[in-house]
Design a protein around this motif. Sequence first.
Motif, PDB file in Angstrom:
ATOM      1  N   VAL A 248       0.843  -1.197   0.000  1.00  0.00           N
ATOM      2  CA  VAL A 248       0.000   0.000   0.000  1.00  0.00           C
ATOM      3  C   VAL A 248       0.877   1.245   0.000  1.00  0.00           C
ATOM      4  O   VAL A 248       0.699   2.139  -0.830  1.00  0.00           O
ATOM      5  CB  VAL A 248      -0.946   0.003   1.228  1.00  0.00           C
ATOM      6  N   SER A 249       1.840   1.302   0.935  1.00  0.00           N
ATOM      7  CA  SER A 249       2.729   2.464   0.992  1.00  0.00           C
ATOM      8  C   SER A 249       4.079   2.040   1.548  1.00  0.00           C
ATOM      9  O   SER A 249       4.192   1.046   2.267  1.00  0.00           O
ATOM     10  CB  SER A 249       2.123   3.563   1.865  1.00  0.00           C
ATOM     11  N   VAL A 250       5.097   2.827   1.203  1.00  0.00           N
ATOM     12  CA  VAL A 250       6.468   2.550   1.638  1.00  0.00           C
ATOM     13  C   VAL A 250       6.982   3.785   2.377  1.00  0.00           C
ATOM     14  O   VAL A 250       6.935   4.893   1.849  1.00  0.00           O
ATOM     15  CB  VAL A 250       7.380   2.250   0.427  1.00  0.00           C
ATOM     16  N   SER A 251       7.466   3.591   3.606  1.00  0.00           N
ATOM     17  CA  SER A 251       8.039   4.709   4.351  1.00  0.00           C
ATOM     18  C   SER A 251       9.526   4.821   4.005  1.00  0.00           C
ATOM     19  O   SER A 251      10.135   3.851   3.542  1.00  0.00           O
ATOM     20  CB  SER A 251       7.853   4.508   5.855  1.00  0.00           C
ATOM     21  N   PRO A 252      10.134   5.973   4.222  1.00  0.00           N
ATOM     22  CA  PRO A 252      11.537   6.144   3.829  1.00  0.00           C
ATOM     23  C   PRO A 252      12.522   5.293   4.635  1.00  0.00           C
ATOM     24  O   PRO A 252      13.631   5.067   4.194  1.00  0.00           O
ATOM     25  CB  PRO A 252      11.807   7.632   4.047  1.00  0.00           C
ATOM     26  N   TYR A 253      12.149   4.811   5.807  1.00  0.00           N
ATOM     27  CA  TYR A 253      13.101   4.072   6.633  1.00  0.00           C
ATOM     28  C   TYR A 253      12.860   2.568   6.642  1.00  0.00           C
ATOM     29  O   TYR A 253      13.344   1.870   7.512  1.00  0.00           O
ATOM     30  CB  TYR A 253      13.083   4.622   8.064  1.00  0.00           C
ATOM     31  N   GLY A 254      12.100   2.040   5.684  1.00  0.00           N
ATOM     32  CA  GLY A 254      11.995   0.595   5.530  1.00  0.00           C
ATOM     33  C   GLY A 254      10.712  -0.033   6.007  1.00  0.00           C
ATOM     34  O   GLY A 254      10.485  -1.207   5.757  1.00  0.00           O
ATOM     35  N   ALA A 255       9.834   0.691   6.704  1.00  0.00           N
ATOM     36  CA  ALA A 255       8.553   0.119   7.104  1.00  0.00           C
ATOM     37  C   ALA A 255       7.618   0.151   5.906  1.00  0.00           C
ATOM     38  O   ALA A 255       7.519   1.149   5.194  1.00  0.00           O
ATOM     39  CB  ALA A 255       7.951   0.898   8.259  1.00  0.00           C
ATOM     40  N   ILE A 256       6.943  -0.972   5.667  1.00  0.00           N
ATOM     41  CA  ILE A 256       6.076  -1.085   4.496  1.00  0.00           C
ATOM     42  C   ILE A 256       4.689  -1.483   4.956  1.00  0.00           C
ATOM     43  O   ILE A 256       4.530  -2.417   5.753  1.00  0.00           O
ATOM     44  CB  ILE A 256       6.650  -2.119   3.499  1.00  0.00           C
ATOM     45  N   LYS A 257       3.686  -0.774   4.448  1.00  0.00           N
ATOM     46  CA  LYS A 257       2.297  -1.072   4.791  1.00  0.00           C
ATOM     47  C   LYS A 257       1.751  -2.019   3.736  1.00  0.00           C
ATOM     48  O   LYS A 257       1.801  -1.728   2.539  1.00  0.00           O
ATOM     49  CB  LYS A 257       1.478   0.218   4.837  1.00  0.00           C
ATOM     50  N   LEU A 258       1.243  -3.169   4.194  1.00  0.00           N
ATOM     51  CA  LEU A 258       0.725  -4.203   3.301  1.00  0.00           C
ATOM     52  C   LEU A 258      -0.773  -4.339   3.444  1.00  0.00           C
ATOM     53  O   LEU A 258      -1.349  -4.032   4.488  1.00  0.00           O
ATOM     54  CB  LEU A 258       1.371  -5.554   3.621  1.00  0.00           C
ATOM     55  N   GLU A 259      -1.377  -4.867   2.387  1.00  0.00           N
ATOM     56  CA  GLU A 259      -2.806  -5.150   2.387  1.00  0.00           C
ATOM     57  C   GLU A 259      -2.973  -6.620   2.021  1.00  0.00           C
ATOM     58  O   GLU A 259      -2.279  -7.126   1.137  1.00  0.00           O
ATOM     59  CB  GLU A 259      -3.484  -4.256   1.346  1.00  0.00           C
ATOM     60  N   SER A 260      -3.885  -7.305   2.714  1.00  0.00           N
ATOM     61  CA  SER A 260      -4.088  -8.728   2.434  1.00  0.00           C
ATOM     62  C   SER A 260      -4.692  -8.911   1.047  1.00  0.00           C
ATOM     63  O   SER A 260      -5.167  -7.958   0.423  1.00  0.00           O
ATOM     64  CB  SER A 260      -4.988  -9.361   3.494  1.00  0.00           C
ATOM     65  N   GLU A 261      -4.668 -10.144   0.565  1.00  0.00           N
ATOM     66  CA  GLU A 261      -5.127 -10.439  -0.784  1.00  0.00           C
ATOM     67  C   GLU A 261      -6.601 -10.080  -0.972  1.00  0.00           C
ATOM     68  O   GLU A 261      -7.011  -9.619  -2.025  1.00  0.00           O
ATOM     69  CB  GLU A 261      -4.901 -11.932  -1.074  1.00  0.00           C
ATOM     70  N   GLU A 262      -7.394 -10.293   0.074  1.00  0.00           N
ATOM     71  CA  GLU A 262      -8.818  -9.969  -0.013  1.00  0.00           C
ATOM     72  C   GLU A 262      -9.060  -8.472   0.121  1.00  0.00           C
ATOM     73  O   GLU A 262     -10.130  -7.982  -0.213  1.00  0.00           O
ATOM     74  CB  GLU A 262      -9.609 -10.694   1.092  1.00  0.00           C
ATOM     75  N   GLY A 263      -8.108  -7.736   0.667  1.00  0.00           N
ATOM     76  CA  GLY A 263      -8.230  -6.298   0.812  1.00  0.00           C
ATOM     77  C   GLY A 263      -8.937  -5.870   2.089  1.00  0.00           C
ATOM     78  O   GLY A 263      -9.294  -4.714   2.256  1.00  0.00           O
ATOM     79  N   ASN A 264      -9.122  -6.799   3.032  1.00  0.00           N
ATOM     80  CA  ASN A 264      -9.853  -6.451   4.243  1.00  0.00           C
ATOM     81  C   ASN A 264      -8.940  -6.092   5.412  1.00  0.00           C
ATOM     82  O   ASN A 264      -9.415  -5.625   6.434  1.00  0.00           O
ATOM     83  CB  ASN A 264     -10.787  -7.592   4.648  1.00  0.00           C
ATOM     84  N   ARG A 265      -7.635  -6.305   5.304  1.00  0.00           N
ATOM     85  CA  ARG A 265      -6.740  -6.081   6.434  1.00  0.00           C
ATOM     86  C   ARG A 265      -5.458  -5.408   5.962  1.00  0.00           C
ATOM     87  O   ARG A 265      -4.877  -5.820   4.959  1.00  0.00           O
ATOM     88  CB  ARG A 265      -6.413  -7.429   7.069  1.00  0.00           C
ATOM     89  N   THR A 266      -5.001  -4.383   6.689  1.00  0.00           N
ATOM     90  CA  THR A 266      -3.712  -3.748   6.385  1.00  0.00           C
ATOM     91  C   THR A 266      -2.845  -3.785   7.641  1.00  0.00           C
ATOM     92  O   THR A 266      -3.356  -3.718   8.762  1.00  0.00           O
ATOM     93  CB  THR A 266      -3.886  -2.282   5.935  1.00  0.00           C
ATOM     94  N   PHE A 267      -1.546  -3.899   7.445  1.00  0.00           N
ATOM     95  CA  PHE A 267      -0.604  -3.938   8.562  1.00  0.00           C
ATOM     96  C   PHE A 267       0.766  -3.505   8.075  1.00  0.00           C
ATOM     97  O   PHE A 267       1.051  -3.533   6.879  1.00  0.00           O
ATOM     98  CB  PHE A 267      -0.545  -5.326   9.198  1.00  0.00           C
TER      99      PHE A 267
END
Length: 142
Positions: free
Chosen positions: A87-106
């Motif tokens: 979903v998004s990439v922070s400059p210091y390496g943390a990456i926000k992901l979304e599950s395949e179904e699109g119901n959960r982000t972490f």
Amino acid sequence: MRALKKLNLDWAEAANLRMAQLNEMEEFYLHAYESAAMYKERMKFVHDKKILKQEFKSGDLVLLFNSRLKLFSGKLKSKWSGPFKVVSVSPYGAIKLESEEGNRTFKVNGQRLKHYLGTTGERHLIEKIALKDSPTPAPTTE
């Protein structure tokens, strides 16, 4: 006094000998320190050469390394789960992901990810082949 002269124990000479030994020991120590530093530098270069810099962009598909699988390890169980969408990439390496179904982000550390090389719509169809134990009997005509 006669015994000291007989053994040739001159205090000045003994002090000079001891200082020479201490200098030699310090020189040996510095040489060992330098060679250890050079070895560490070479090993770091070899290790860093093998590390590939991974760039993730939003919309990429990635696999997530499951480091907690050690508790219930199975020999044939994959340690990679996913695919997940970035979903998004922070400059210091943390990456926000979304599950395949699109119901959960972490958010996860970027070092736990690798690019997913498959496509989203790819589903393999397994062809079933029946193996026969014995040849089929010839049809009988009556």
